[in-house]
Write a protein that holds these residues in place. Structure first.
Motif, short mmCIF file in Angstrom:
data_model
loop_
_atom_site.label_atom_id
_atom_site.label_comp_id
_atom_site.label_asym_id
_atom_site.label_seq_id
_atom_site.Cartn_x
_atom_site.Cartn_y
_atom_site.Cartn_z
N ASP A 51 -42.65 8.73 32.41
CA ASP A 51 -43.47 8.25 33.51
C ASP A 51 -44.19 6.96 33.12
O ASP A 51 -44.37 6.08 33.98
CB ASP A 51 -44.48 9.32 33.94
N THR A 52 -44.57 6.81 31.88
CA THR A 52 -45.17 5.55 31.41
C THR A 52 -44.17 4.41 31.58
O THR A 52 -44.52 3.32 32.05
CB THR A 52 -45.62 5.67 29.94
N LYS A 53 -42.93 4.65 31.21
CA LYS A 53 -41.89 3.61 31.38
C LYS A 53 -41.71 3.27 32.85
O LYS A 53 -41.55 2.11 33.22
CB LYS A 53 -40.57 4.10 30.79
N ARG A 54 -41.76 4.30 33.72
CA ARG A 54 -41.63 4.04 35.16
C ARG A 54 -42.79 3.19 35.66
O ARG A 54 -42.59 2.20 36.38
CB ARG A 54 -41.61 5.37 35.93
N ILE A 55 -44.02 3.52 35.25
CA ILE A 55 -45.19 2.78 35.68
C ILE A 55 -45.11 1.32 35.21
O ILE A 55 -45.45 0.40 35.95
CB ILE A 55 -46.48 3.44 35.13
N LEU A 56 -44.62 1.12 33.99
CA LEU A 56 -44.52 -0.23 33.44
C LEU A 56 -43.28 -0.99 33.91
O LEU A 56 -43.09 -2.14 33.56
CB LEU A 56 -44.54 -0.17 31.90
#
Length: 78
Positions: free
Chosen positions: A71-76
């Motif tokens: 999810d961090t990768k998606r947000i970034l």
């Protein structure tokens, strides 16, 4: 200082004008990560000239689940 926007046993998020401060007690789960993202986006929309989001870790062990990492990768946008 400002208003308390989110709090649970893992983190506390305070906002004062265009500044957000997050104090972490443990590594985030998806709920905390998404609260962090939502509040950051609200700040960015409200203060086009710029914002500051300060993240402080004062205890805990950085042990991120695969879901939080994804999810961090998606947000970034990665």
């Amino acid at each position: 200082m400002g208003s308390l926007e989110y709090e649970d046993r893992t983190c506390r998020i305070l906002v004062d004008r265009n500044v957000g401060v997050i104090a972490w007690r443990e590594a985030p789960n998806l709920v905390q990560l998404r609260a962090h993202d939502r509040i950051g986006k609200q700040l960015a929309r409200s203060y086009k000239a710029g914002t500051l989001l300060l993240s402080l870790v004062h205890s805990g062990t950085p042990n991120f689940t695969p879901e939080v990492t994804d999810d961090t990768k998606r947000i970034l946008g990665q």
